[in-house]
Design an enzyme around this catalytic site. Structure first.
Site, mmCIF file in Angstrom:
data_model
loop_
_atom_site.group_PDB
_atom_site.id
_atom_site.type_symbol
_atom_site.label_atom_id
_atom_site.label_comp_id
_atom_site.label_asym_id
_atom_site.label_seq_id
_atom_site.Cartn_x
_atom_site.Cartn_y
_atom_site.Cartn_z
ATOM 1 N N LYS A 26 -1.534 3.867 3.626
ATOM 2 C CA LYS A 26 -0.133 3.437 3.692
ATOM 3 C C LYS A 26 0.201 2.825 5.060
ATOM 4 O O LYS A 26 -0.639 2.809 5.954
ATOM 5 C CB LYS A 26 0.779 4.626 3.368
ATOM 6 C CG LYS A 26 0.477 5.255 1.999
ATOM 7 C CD LYS A 26 0.819 4.346 0.822
ATOM 8 C CE LYS A 26 0.037 4.622 -0.435
ATOM 9 N NZ LYS A 26 0.380 5.799 -1.197
HETATM 10 C C1 LIG Z 1 0.292 6.558 -2.546
HETATM 11 C C2 LIG Z 1 1.337 6.655 -3.583
HETATM 12 C C3 LIG Z 1 1.866 7.888 -4.001
HETATM 13 C C4 LIG Z 1 1.284 9.201 -3.579
HETATM 14 O O1 LIG Z 1 1.245 9.430 -2.214
HETATM 15 P P1 LIG Z 1 0.430 10.670 -1.656
HETATM 16 O O2 LIG Z 1 0.923 10.822 -0.256
HETATM 17 O O3 LIG Z 1 -1.022 10.304 -1.725
HETATM 18 O O4 LIG Z 1 0.738 11.851 -2.493
HETATM 19 C C5 LIG Z 1 2.934 7.894 -4.877
HETATM 20 N N1 LIG Z 1 3.440 6.743 -5.368
HETATM 21 C C6 LIG Z 1 2.943 5.544 -5.020
HETATM 22 C C7 LIG Z 1 3.567 4.308 -5.581
HETATM 23 C C8 LIG Z 1 1.871 5.455 -4.138
HETATM 24 O O5 LIG Z 1 1.357 4.266 -3.824
#
Ligand SMILES: *Cc1c(COP(=O)(O)O)cnc(C)c1O
Length: 388
Positions: free
Chosen positions: A185
């Site tokens: 992210k």
């Molecule tokens: C990465 C992601 C998540 C989950 O995030 P985590 O921190 O890995 O639990 C949820 N929704 C979307 C759209 C994502 O890209």
């Protein structure tokens, strides 16, 4: 020329500052939730412009807590996109709700408000939009629809740290927003998440549910507790963030805007270098005012135009030493959801079109301009060979 080193799809931007911050925590004698988590929550709340922010072990944990607060009853429905990471849909199902999928717009991959409105029934309890790739959904539209029907709005802001909608940061509105600090992210804490809200009661409940339902965090109990012992108000989960993670987060947050600017530059370079590649469809941009956090750079590979399927394209890119990502396969096409929530083919036409053709190109702050050129070179090479 083909690259002689592998270019990954993504790579976290971790520098000496993050490493030093972690070492400090490790040597401090307190490594789980404590002063760093509190400082990170405060800094994050200030950054997005929300009175309350709660740090968590992941965005998935945040989605779980936000949906748990809805106290769903059998038959209750939650509207979301099928074109998301399974976490969003899984948490609806695991909290006892029925996921109701709404189609996305082909160019922006964001939920279309009129389709959300059309999907609302007596059983609808919440809408969970995803700000795809870091480009904000039509939030005013969604807010109006949700407020007029008394339905909760929960933003899946996993891609949207640093995104803005009409001049305000995502996370600043009075509904719940949930962020992710997974390594791919826009900023990372190794793993982690954050949830924002304006409502003090919601915040207090989320705090309890984050840590067993016990009324004091461990740091307060063992550190500077005013009273001994603890009590349990309601059973909760264990979704707290550690100080080790928060120390990384504090450093990353300071650098977030620079990292996003770098992503913006690389995105503009992709747009420029790929604009004449007619075999691909480039990502679309919304007409309202946003700051796109440039989390992903996705293109559509249509076999009719490109002479190659998306999956073949990803394999060919790998042969050219370039990693790619897939965001996302439609959740309703995945085995579990196919079985438990079957949807006839063609009901979500844009979602199905995108799911079969979308691919994410490498994009991360420490990527160089020449890396983007390598990606574009590889793409052109692959597409030229396919035409023959
Ligand atoms: C990465 C992601 C998540 C989950 O995030 P985590 O921190 O890995 O639990 C949820 N929704 C979307 C759209 C994502 O890209």
């Amino acid at each position: 020329m083909k690259r002689n080193t592998f270019l990954p799809f993504s790579r976290p931007d971790i520098g000496q500052e993050e490493i030093d911050a972690v070492v400090d925590v490790l040597s401090s004698g307190w490594i789980t939730s404590g002063p760093k988590v509190e400082a990170f929550e405060k800094a994050f709340a200030e950054y997005v412009g929300s009175p309350y922010a709660l740090a968590l072990s992941s965005c998935t944990a945040g989605l779980h807590l936000a949906i748990a607060l809805l106290d769903l009853k059998p038959g209750d429905e939650v509207i979301t996109a099928s074109l998301t990471w399974p976490a969003t849909v899984n948490m609806i199902h695991l909290c006892g709700g029925r996921p109701v999928f709404v189609d996305v717009e082909r160019d922006t991959v964001n939920l279309d408000v009129s389709w959300v409105e059309a999907a609302i029934t007596e059983q609808t309890r919440a809408v969970i939009p995803v700000h795809f790739a870091g480009q904000a959904c039509d939030l005013n539209g969604l807010r109006n629809v949700c407020k007029s029907r008394g339905i909760a709005l929960i933003e899946d802001a996993a891609h949207a740290i640093g995104s803005e909608y009409e001049g305000n940061r995502i996370g600043s509105s009075d509904n719940i927003a949930v962020f992710s600090f997974h390594p791919i992210k826009n900023m990372t804490t190794g793993e982690g998440g954050m949830i924002t809200t304006h409502d003090k009661d919601t915040y207090e409940r989320l705090r309890l549910l984050r840590f067993h339902g016990v009324d004091k965090d461990a740091w307060k109990r063992y550190g500077s507790a005013e009273k001994e012992g603890y009590d349990l108000l309601l059973p909760g989960w264990k979704y707290n963030m550690t100080d080790i993670q928060a120390a990384i987060g504090l450093t990353q947050l300071k650098r977030l805007d620079n990292m996003i600017e770098r992503r913006e530059k690389l995105t503009m370079l992709y747009d420029e270098l790929l604009k004449d590649v007619r075999e691909l469809t480039l990502p679309g941009y919304v007409s309202y005012s946003v700051r796109h956090a440039c989390h992903l750079y996705t293109v559509i590979v249509d076999r009719d135009k490109a002479g190659i399927t998306r999956d073949e394209f990803m394999q060919e890119m790998k042969k050219q030493n370039i990693g790619t990502g897939l965001h996302f396969l439609a959740a309703h096409k995945l085995l579990f959801y196919r079985k438990h929530y079957p949807i006839p083919d063609g009901l979500l036409p844009e979602t199905e079109y995108i799911s079969e053709r979308i691919v994410s190109l490498p994009l991360y702050p420490c990527m160089k301009e020449t890396d983007v050129q390598d990606v574009v070179f590889a793409i052109k090479d692959i597409l030229t060979k396919c035409k023959k």
